[in-house]
Design an enzyme around this catalytic site. Sequence first.
Site, short mmCIF file in Angstrom:
data_model
loop_
_atom_site.label_atom_id
_atom_site.label_comp_id
_atom_site.label_asym_id
_atom_site.label_seq_id
_atom_site.Cartn_x
_atom_site.Cartn_y
_atom_site.Cartn_z
N TYR A 1 0.84 -1.21 0.00
CA TYR A 1 0.00 0.00 0.00
C TYR A 1 0.87 1.25 0.00
O TYR A 1 0.63 2.19 -0.76
CB TYR A 1 -0.92 -0.03 1.22
CG TYR A 1 -1.90 1.12 1.33
CD1 TYR A 1 -3.07 1.14 0.58
CD2 TYR A 1 -1.67 2.18 2.22
CE1 TYR A 1 -3.98 2.19 0.69
CE2 TYR A 1 -2.57 3.22 2.35
CZ TYR A 1 -3.73 3.22 1.58
OH TYR A 1 -4.62 4.26 1.70
N LYS B 1 1.01 4.03 -2.92
CA LYS B 1 0.71 5.44 -2.69
C LYS B 1 1.92 6.33 -3.01
O LYS B 1 1.75 7.49 -3.38
CB LYS B 1 0.22 5.66 -1.25
CG LYS B 1 -1.16 5.02 -0.97
CD LYS B 1 -2.26 5.58 -1.87
CE LYS B 1 -3.65 5.13 -1.46
NZ LYS B 1 -4.71 5.62 -2.37
N1 LIG Z 1 -9.31 6.14 5.37
C1 LIG Z 1 -8.05 6.52 5.49
O1 LIG Z 1 -7.54 6.64 6.60
C2 LIG Z 1 -7.23 6.85 4.28
C3 LIG Z 1 -6.02 7.52 4.48
C4 LIG Z 1 -5.24 7.87 3.38
C5 LIG Z 1 -5.68 7.57 2.12
N2 LIG Z 1 -6.86 6.90 1.94
C6 LIG Z 1 -7.27 6.65 0.56
O2 LIG Z 1 -8.47 7.37 0.33
C7 LIG Z 1 -9.21 6.74 -0.72
C8 LIG Z 1 -10.63 6.52 -0.24
O3 LIG Z 1 -10.60 5.67 0.88
P1 LIG Z 1 -11.76 5.59 1.98
O4 LIG Z 1 -11.10 5.56 3.28
O5 LIG Z 1 -12.81 6.58 1.69
O6 LIG Z 1 -12.26 4.08 1.70
P2 LIG Z 1 -13.69 3.41 1.52
O7 LIG Z 1 -13.43 1.95 1.59
O8 LIG Z 1 -14.71 4.02 2.42
O9 LIG Z 1 -14.09 3.80 0.02
C9 LIG Z 1 -13.37 3.32 -1.08
C10 LIG Z 1 -14.32 3.12 -2.25
O10 LIG Z 1 -13.53 2.69 -3.37
C11 LIG Z 1 -14.22 1.66 -4.03
N3 LIG Z 1 -13.28 0.83 -4.77
C12 LIG Z 1 -12.36 -0.04 -4.26
N4 LIG Z 1 -11.70 -0.64 -5.26
C13 LIG Z 1 -12.19 -0.13 -6.42
C14 LIG Z 1 -11.91 -0.35 -7.79
N5 LIG Z 1 -10.99 -1.26 -8.18
N6 LIG Z 1 -12.59 0.35 -8.72
C15 LIG Z 1 -13.54 1.25 -8.34
N7 LIG Z 1 -13.85 1.49 -7.05
C16 LIG Z 1 -13.19 0.80 -6.11
C17 LIG Z 1 -14.95 0.91 -2.93
O11 LIG Z 1 -16.05 0.16 -3.46
C18 LIG Z 1 -15.37 2.05 -2.01
O12 LIG Z 1 -16.66 2.53 -2.35
C19 LIG Z 1 -8.43 5.46 -1.04
O13 LIG Z 1 -7.59 5.69 -2.15
C20 LIG Z 1 -7.61 5.22 0.21
O14 LIG Z 1 -6.46 4.46 -0.05
C21 LIG Z 1 -7.64 6.55 3.00
#
Ligand SMILES: NC(=O)c1ccc[n+]([C@@H]2O[C@H](COP(=O)([O-])OP(=O)(O)OC[C@H]3O[C@@H](n4cnc5c(N)ncnc54)[C@H](O)[C@@H]3O)[C@@H](O)[C@H]2O)c1
Length: 262
Positions: free
Chosen positions: A157, A161
Amino acid sequence: MANRMKDKVVVVTGAASGMGLGIANALAGEGAAIVIADLNEEAATAAAEKLQGSGQRAIGVRANVSVRDDVRAVVERAVQEFGRIDVWFNNAGFNVPMQFLDVTEDNWRSIMEVNALGVLIGTQEAAKQFIAQGGGGKIINTTSMAGREGFPAFAPYSAAKSAVISLTQSAAKALAEHDVTVNAFAPGVVQTPLWVKLDADLVDIGEVEKGTSAMDEFASGIIRGRTAKVDDIVGTALYLASSDSDYLTAQVIMIDGGMVLV
Ligand SMILES: NC(=O)c1ccc[n+]([C@@H]2O[C@H](COP(=O)([O-])OP(=O)(O)OC[C@H]3O[C@@H](n4cnc5c(N)ncnc54)[C@H](O)[C@@H]3O)[C@@H](O)[C@H]2O)c1
């Protein structure tokens, strides 16, 4: 404040949940037409219908961001419904933590495919549409504090990123001649369904003791003293999508409460 995105068409991948959903709702509230592209078709449709119910323009489209034909179909649907695309968020992502010595080829490939290849494909297909429209446009990538610092149970991951940060810079240079800007934001620990699952997974692999929470452990190192809610992130996303950021390109905005200092 309202109407900062009036007449803009915005695609947000992974917008059926978490941060993507929060961003989609906030931008719709600022007057944008929204395309919610997500692997989860039911949730994408439901989110779009909710926006339509409050008088906003939105559609939900099923797409796997790592499959080029799916992403092309998102571009086509967006143009069919709303005539053009102005802003594209490469936001979809996921993580399955594994202890470093246990990371498998499958774990590596699946995480890289969605989090990194998905951003390359999304950027290319969005940019082709921007160029066909005569240039201009904004691409905004969701990276992570984990792209700036490695974590023992997040090796693929973190690598993915980091790749998003690198792609942000390459694309910004490649697309500048078309007046396209490319930026990223890097959240820390955000209270979304992703983190709820991650917390449980980290207990399962023995990274965190049962009965404790990785989220709480991480929070102790955050200068702001707490983890983030989705609402803590949307202002930065709105800034990057709006004309306020027109002179900004190739940048990564850390929005992690001061957890990783770069
Ligand atoms: N939550 C955190 O702490 C955090 C921190 C840093 C970065 N992020 C990043 O933020 C972004 C959103 O994460 P989140 O926390 O809202 O997660 P989440 O799981 O709530 O939402 C992610 C969404 O992406 C969709 N998804 C997953 N794989 C997919 C694919 N191959 N094609 C299309 N859609 C897909 C899922 O169905 C889901 O609806 C991600 O890129 C995650 O890596 C999250």
